[in-house]
Design a protein around this motif. Structure first.
Motif, PDB file in Angstrom:
ATOM      1  N   TYR A   1       0.981  -1.123   0.043  1.00  0.00           N
ATOM      2  CA  TYR A   1      -0.024   0.023   0.036  1.00  0.00           C
ATOM      3  C   TYR A   1       1.087   1.156  -0.141  1.00  0.00           C
ATOM      4  O   TYR A   1       0.686   2.180  -0.956  1.00  0.00           O
ATOM      5  N   VAL A   2       2.057   1.071   0.927  1.00  0.00           N
ATOM      6  CA  VAL A   2       2.751   2.479   1.150  1.00  0.00           C
ATOM      7  C   VAL A   2       3.573   2.678  -0.109  1.00  0.00           C
ATOM      8  O   VAL A   2       3.634   4.055  -0.727  1.00  0.00           O
ATOM      9  N   THR A   3       4.212   1.652  -0.903  1.00  0.00           N
ATOM     10  CA  THR A   3       4.708   1.852  -2.079  1.00  0.00           C
ATOM     11  C   THR A   3       4.052   2.046  -3.420  1.00  0.00           C
ATOM     12  O   THR A   3       4.336   2.949  -4.198  1.00  0.00           O
ATOM     13  N   THR A   4       2.717   1.757  -3.257  1.00  0.00           N
ATOM     14  CA  THR A   4       2.221   2.145  -4.406  1.00  0.00           C
ATOM     15  C   THR A   4       1.299   3.506  -4.359  1.00  0.00           C
ATOM     16  O   THR A   4       1.210   4.416  -5.285  1.00  0.00           O
ATOM     17  N   LYS A   5       0.940   3.967  -3.024  1.00  0.00           N
ATOM     18  CA  LYS A   5       0.246   4.892  -3.073  1.00  0.00           C
ATOM     19  C   LYS A   5       1.163   6.159  -2.829  1.00  0.00           C
ATOM     20  O   LYS A   5       0.713   7.388  -3.026  1.00  0.00           O
ATOM     21  N   GLY A   6       2.240   6.108  -2.301  1.00  0.00           N
ATOM     22  CA  GLY A   6       3.337   7.137  -2.019  1.00  0.00           C
ATOM     23  C   GLY A   6       2.914   7.733  -0.747  1.00  0.00           C
ATOM     24  O   GLY A   6       1.917   7.681   0.039  1.00  0.00           O
ATOM     25  N   ASP A   7       4.041   8.450  -0.391  1.00  0.00           N
ATOM     26  CA  ASP A   7       4.075   9.176   1.204  1.00  0.00           C
ATOM     27  C   ASP A   7       2.979  10.145   1.335  1.00  0.00           C
ATOM     28  O   ASP A   7       2.471  10.169   2.522  1.00  0.00           O
ATOM     29  N   ASP A   8       2.606  10.909   0.355  1.00  0.00           N
ATOM     30  CA  ASP A   8       1.736  12.052   0.557  1.00  0.00           C
ATOM     31  C   ASP A   8       0.178  11.517   0.831  1.00  0.00           C
ATOM     32  O   ASP A   8      -0.640  11.818   1.652  1.00  0.00           O
ATOM     33  N   ALA A   9       0.161  10.319   0.089  1.00  0.00           N
ATOM     34  CA  ALA A   9      -1.450   9.694   0.245  1.00  0.00           C
ATOM     35  C   ALA A   9      -1.279   9.070   1.816  1.00  0.00           C
ATOM     36  O   ALA A   9      -2.556   9.224   2.481  1.00  0.00           O
ATOM     37  N   ILE A  10      -0.192   8.555   2.258  1.00  0.00           N
ATOM     38  CA  ILE A  10      -0.376   8.085   3.542  1.00  0.00           C
ATOM     39  C   ILE A  10      -0.700   8.928   4.607  1.00  0.00           C
ATOM     40  O   ILE A  10      -1.484   8.526   5.479  1.00  0.00           O
ATOM     41  N   LYS A  11      -0.509  10.483   4.353  1.00  0.00           N
ATOM     42  CA  LYS A  11      -0.841  11.278   5.445  1.00  0.00           C
ATOM     43  C   LYS A  11      -2.228  11.416   5.542  1.00  0.00           C
ATOM     44  O   LYS A  11      -2.979  11.774   6.520  1.00  0.00           O
ATOM     45  N   ARG A  12      -3.090  11.360   4.264  1.00  0.00           N
ATOM     46  CA  ARG A  12      -4.394  11.549   4.405  1.00  0.00           C
ATOM     47  C   ARG A  12      -5.466  10.061   4.456  1.00  0.00           C
ATOM     48  O   ARG A  12      -6.350  10.316   4.569  1.00  0.00           O
ATOM     49  N   GLU A  13      -4.874   9.211   3.685  1.00  0.00           N
ATOM     50  CA  GLU A  13      -5.452   7.980   3.546  1.00  0.00           C
ATOM     51  C   GLU A  13      -4.787   6.745   4.301  1.00  0.00           C
ATOM     52  O   GLU A  13      -4.190   5.969   3.609  1.00  0.00           O
ATOM     53  N   PRO A  14      -4.717   6.829   5.495  1.00  0.00           N
ATOM     54  CA  PRO A  14      -4.116   5.838   6.328  1.00  0.00           C
ATOM     55  C   PRO A  14      -4.623   4.448   6.136  1.00  0.00           C
ATOM     56  O   PRO A  14      -5.923   4.219   6.060  1.00  0.00           O
ATOM     57  N   MET A  15      -4.153   3.387   6.039  1.00  0.00           N
ATOM     58  CA  MET A  15      -4.445   2.079   5.868  1.00  0.00           C
ATOM     59  C   MET A  15      -3.529   0.951   6.695  1.00  0.00           C
ATOM     60  O   MET A  15      -2.413   0.894   6.446  1.00  0.00           O
ATOM     61  N   GLY A  16      -4.119   0.400   7.790  1.00  0.00           N
ATOM     62  CA  GLY A  16      -3.155  -0.474   8.673  1.00  0.00           C
ATOM     63  C   GLY A  16      -4.196  -1.641   9.038  1.00  0.00           C
ATOM     64  O   GLY A  16      -5.143  -1.986   8.199  1.00  0.00           O
ATOM     65  N   THR A  17      -3.906  -2.169  10.138  1.00  0.00           N
ATOM     66  CA  THR A  17      -4.386  -3.486  10.430  1.00  0.00           C
ATOM     67  C   THR A  17      -5.438  -3.225  11.988  1.00  0.00           C
ATOM     68  O   THR A  17      -5.993  -4.208  12.248  1.00  0.00           O
ATOM     69  N   GLY A  18      -5.317  -1.876  12.151  1.00  0.00           N
ATOM     70  CA  GLY A  18      -6.026  -1.494  13.414  1.00  0.00           C
ATOM     71  C   GLY A  18      -7.510  -1.589  13.620  1.00  0.00           C
ATOM     72  O   GLY A  18      -8.112  -2.035  12.649  1.00  0.00           O
ATOM     73  N   PRO A  19      -7.917  -1.361  14.680  1.00  0.00           N
ATOM     74  CA  PRO A  19      -9.431  -1.762  14.981  1.00  0.00           C
ATOM     75  C   PRO A  19     -10.179  -0.895  14.404  1.00  0.00           C
ATOM     76  O   PRO A  19     -11.656  -1.179  14.346  1.00  0.00           O
TER      77      PRO A  19
END
Lengths: 520, 309
Positions: A186-204
């Protein structure tokens, strides 16, 4: 009477014009859908939560922004290898446990199997290696990653961290939001800027939407590996003004609000519909001196300042009684704290005497502080205390940006008041950056201590095992005391106000909450 | 008339250009480094240098300003330093809220302020006059955040009529709009009163009374219309005040609008956001004032003749 009729007609015309205009504007504002607040809803059946925060996070990438308020959100979206429990211990989360080699240089973690990211892909040990490397590369948690040499796969499901020197805070670090586990793909395809606004993890919780400036909505992750969290929808709503925050929570427009003003605590405690919790902060408010600037290079002057300040005045005058005397630079909630620390008790005569010995009778100093009502109050109290000892302080209030540039980047100041917050509950997180010679200047050592002996003591304490930690930090504190590098002032309290029906709230010294533990 | 409007629009361009240069210079001169602010206290000089390069902060002042203007003319105001989102996108989401809030406030101020001003003028030195002047003085002096909090305590907390925070329905606009309107309302009351008094003393009013016009007609048709010119001017100028005044109101009522955006951007030295926000507000303000100037023509035919040519 015709004229009267005409004038009433005119008046009616006037009124109808106004009404039409009013309706036009109202329709512009899209009225009608009156969702209103959550007043009077039955809390027993509620599955939503409205969480008021003091400032909107500007990024939800936990590895690149150290803003405490955003960590509550990132903890809901991401998991870490270990998780801090309310009692201060660490529980395995995405790791199933850990093993550490004899020499303390090799940590191995079996990674939990069958955990899924929000996009449905499965968590692998490779994602863990990628995430930790990203943390190191981003450099935000430099004090926590400094000891890490390499991160690698021991086998398909096991991650190995090799250290260059023993580090007692490793597990605590891995539980901090900086070590959130992300999906490599996800991080490598989306890029750093997207991670700031569209986080995606394993969380609750999963991210539903983020309306800039207005709210962030999180939805429960029904496939969470520990089971779906009890609260299904969480709205994060920024309320900057603390008075407004208080009214909003009293009015039940929000369910949680952090750090109301000390002067409002009594009001909240007397309100049966609200629950109030407080804890000591994981930070010490202190007076910092730039020991490279004259006359603060003289230890006698620094000692005099230590003796001249009366902490009780600060607690009563600036904190409304909600604070405790700080004995050292280490906050009591941190691992490695010892209550048995040497303290400069308030003694004006001694202060005057030390000043005289150093060759000063009337000393003038400039204190630079950040624009902040509470710090300003503390500064004025300190100013009055120091004046009694014959030290005349000019207070210069600065805007945050300019302050940081002067104090951290340029080291252009004499004395200042501020606090250094722990990022995880270990003494290392507070004192290392503030006093180690490697952290000179911008990285935290604004006192500009370059003494070898203190740095060695800090290194030793950082590598100390759990059993040796307290003793090791005692030596550090003794050295800071002997050289009077800093004036620890007070430990402030952090507080959280919630709807009285909300369960699972345990006050956190960092002001960071695990939303999955909340329930109605 | 068309020619006049065109000339005004052209002038607006130069005004915006001038303002953009002033703001850009101020943002550049104020202390504090945006990269340092974004990265926080504990950033290393290398991290700061890297980010400065990414943000283009390492090029000279005039190069940066020229690039900004070049892109802005194409409608691209850049990305916020903070969120890395296109600034225009953030403004488009927030501008309607602020504009609605200001417009509703202006409407409230006008509907209440002008009639009270007229009544005070015709009943000069009466109880109504004294009471409205005292009220006007009070409302002009009370800081808006204090009034906002008082209204919240009374109407949200005690009476539960309106929500205290956010914008969810028309009810949410009531308290902030009232809070915001008071200053303009007070100005309008005083302005209307004094110009009305001036007009009422003039000869043509006596003439119209003498020819047998009713009192209402004398007041509304003859006096008010003549007194309207300075009042409309105040409305135009105060609209700018309202657009700017939302800065405080939005933070008190936790509303996401231009005000909160601007204040956060200034704190974080987020130049692209500050620039775009200020330019947007300037444009809105200039347009409103253009409308006011056009309105002059309809209120006063003498001015209409000047616009020609």
């Amino acid at each position: 009477m015709k004229s009267k009729e005409k004038s009433t007609k005119n008046f009616k015309k006037y009124i109808s014009f106004i009404l039409i205009a009013a309706i036009a504007v109202m329709s512009l504002s899209g009225c009608g859908s009156s969702t209103g607040s959550t007043n009077d809803s039955d809390t027993e059946n509620r599955t939503d939560l409205i969480y008021g925060i003091a400032s909107e996070p500007n990024s939800l990438d936990p590895m690149t922004f150290a803003m405490m308020s955003s960590f509550t959100v990132t903890y809901a979206l991401y998991d870490t290898l270990f998780e801090l429990q309310d009692d201060g211990s660490y529980k395995p989360c995405l790791a199933e446990g850990y093993e550490v080699s004899e020499d303390g240089l090799e940590y191995t973690f079996p990674i939990r199997q069958g955990v899924k990211f929000h996009d449905g892909s499965e968590l692998t040990a490779k994602d863990v290696v990628f995430s930790i490397n990203r943390t190191i590369e981003k450099g935000w948690a430099a004090d926590m990653t400094a000891a890490i040499d390499t991160v690698s796969l021991a086998d398909e499901n096991t991650v190995k961290i090799t250290l260059s020197r023993p580090f007692g805070g490793m597990i605590g670090s891995l539980a901090s939001p900086f070590f959130s586990i992300m999906s490599e793909n996800y991080v490598t395809t989306k890029g750093d800027d997207a991670i700031k606004r569209e986080p995606m993890g394993t969380g609750p919780y999963k991210m539903k939407e983020w309306i800039a400036g207005d709210h962030i909505t999180l939805l429960a992750n029904e496939e969470y590996f520990e089971g779906a969290p009890p609260i299904k929808t969480i709205t994060i709503k920024p309320i900057v003004d603390k008075n407004t925050g208080l009214i909003a929570i009293e009015n039940k427009e929000i369910d949680v609000y952090l750090n109301i003003n000390n002067s409002d605590i009594e009001t909240v405690k007397n309100n049966e519909e609200l629950a109030f919790y407080s804890a000591d902060q994981a930070a010490v408010l202190s007076l910092n001196m730039n020991i490279e600037s004259k006359p603060l290079d003289d230890v006698k002057v620094r000692k005099a300042i230590n003796y001249a300040i009366n902490r009780d005045n600060i607690i009563a005058g600036a904190l409304e009684g909600y604070g405790t005397f700080a004995k050292s630079a280490i906050p009591p909630v941190c691992d490695g704290y010892s209550d048995d620390a040497p303290v400069y008790e308030h003694d004006v005569e001694k202060a005057k005497q030390l000043l005289a010995e150093a060759g000063y009778t009337n000393l003038s100093l400039t204190m630079k502080i950040k624009e902040d009502a509470k710090i300003q109050k503390v500064a004025q109290i300190v100013q009055a205390d120091l004046k009694e000892a014959g030290i005349y302080v000019t207070i210069e209030v600065m805007e945050a940006g300019a302050y940081n540039t002067d104090i951290y980047a340029n080291g252009n100041f004499q004395i200042t008041i501020g606090s250094w917050s722990a990022m995880f509950l270990d003494a290392y997180s507070v004192v290392y950056s503030q006093f180690h010679k490697d952290c000179y200047g911008p990285t935290g050592n604004i006192t500009h201590v370059v003494a070898e002996d203190l740095s060695e003591l800090l290194d030793k304490a950082a590598q100390a095992s759990e059993e040796e930690k307290v003793e090791a930090y005692k030596a550090v504190i003794q050295n800071i005391y002997d050289n009077a590098y800093q004036v620890p002032l007070v430990v402030e309290q952090t507080n959280i106000t919630t709807n009285a029906a909300l369960k699972g709230v345990v006050p956190n010294p960092l002001g960071v909450y695990m939303l999955k533990r909340f329930s109605w | 008339m068309g020619k006049y409007i065109l000339r005004r629009l052209l002038m607006m361009f130069w005004v915006v250009l001038g303002i953009s240069f002033i703001i850009f210079t101020i943002m550049n001169l104020t202390p504090g480094n945006p990269a340092q602010l974004i990265l926080g206290q504990s950033a290393t000089p290398e991290q700061i240098a890297k980010l400065e390069h990414e943000l283009g902060l390492d090029s000279p002042f005039f190069v940066r300003y020229f690039n900004f203007i070049k892109d802005a003319l194409k409608g691209d105001f850049g990305k916020s330093y903070q969120t890395r989102l296109p600034v225009v996108k953030e403004i488009i989401v927030r501008f309607p809220t602020t504009f609605k809030l200001s417009s509703i406030s202006m409407l409230i101020a006008m509907t209440i302020g002008i009639p009270i001003g007229v009544i005070s003028a015709i009943r000069q030195y009466s109880f109504v006059d004294a009471a409205s002047m005292i009220a006007a003085l009070l409302f002009a002096s009370i800081p808006s955040f204090v009034l906002g909090l008082i209204l919240m305590l009374v109407f949200s907390l005690n009476l539960k009529w309106f929500p205290a925070t956010g914008i969810s329905s028309w009810k949410s606009y009531v308290l902030p709009a009232i809070t915001l309107s008071t200053f303009t309302m007070a100005t309008l009351v005083r302005m209307t009163r004094s110009t009305m008094l001036e007009v009422l003393r003039q000869d043509f009013i006596r003439t119209s009374r003498a020819k047998g016009a009713t009192e209402k007609s004398v007041i509304l048709r003859h006096s008010l219309r003549n007194a309207l010119l300075p009042i409309v001017t105040v409305i135009g100028v105060d609209f700018g005040y309202l657009l700017g005044g939302t800065v405080v109101i939005e933070s008190v009522f936790a509303i996401s609008g231009m005000g909160t955006l601007l204040i956060n951007a200034i704190r974080m030295k987020d130049t692209p956001t500050v620039m775009a926000t200020v330019i947007f507000v300037t444009l809105a303000y200039s347009f409103v004032n253009l409308l006011v100037d056009i309105a002059y023509a309809f209120i006063d035919p003498r001015i209409k003749s000047q616009y020609k040519g």
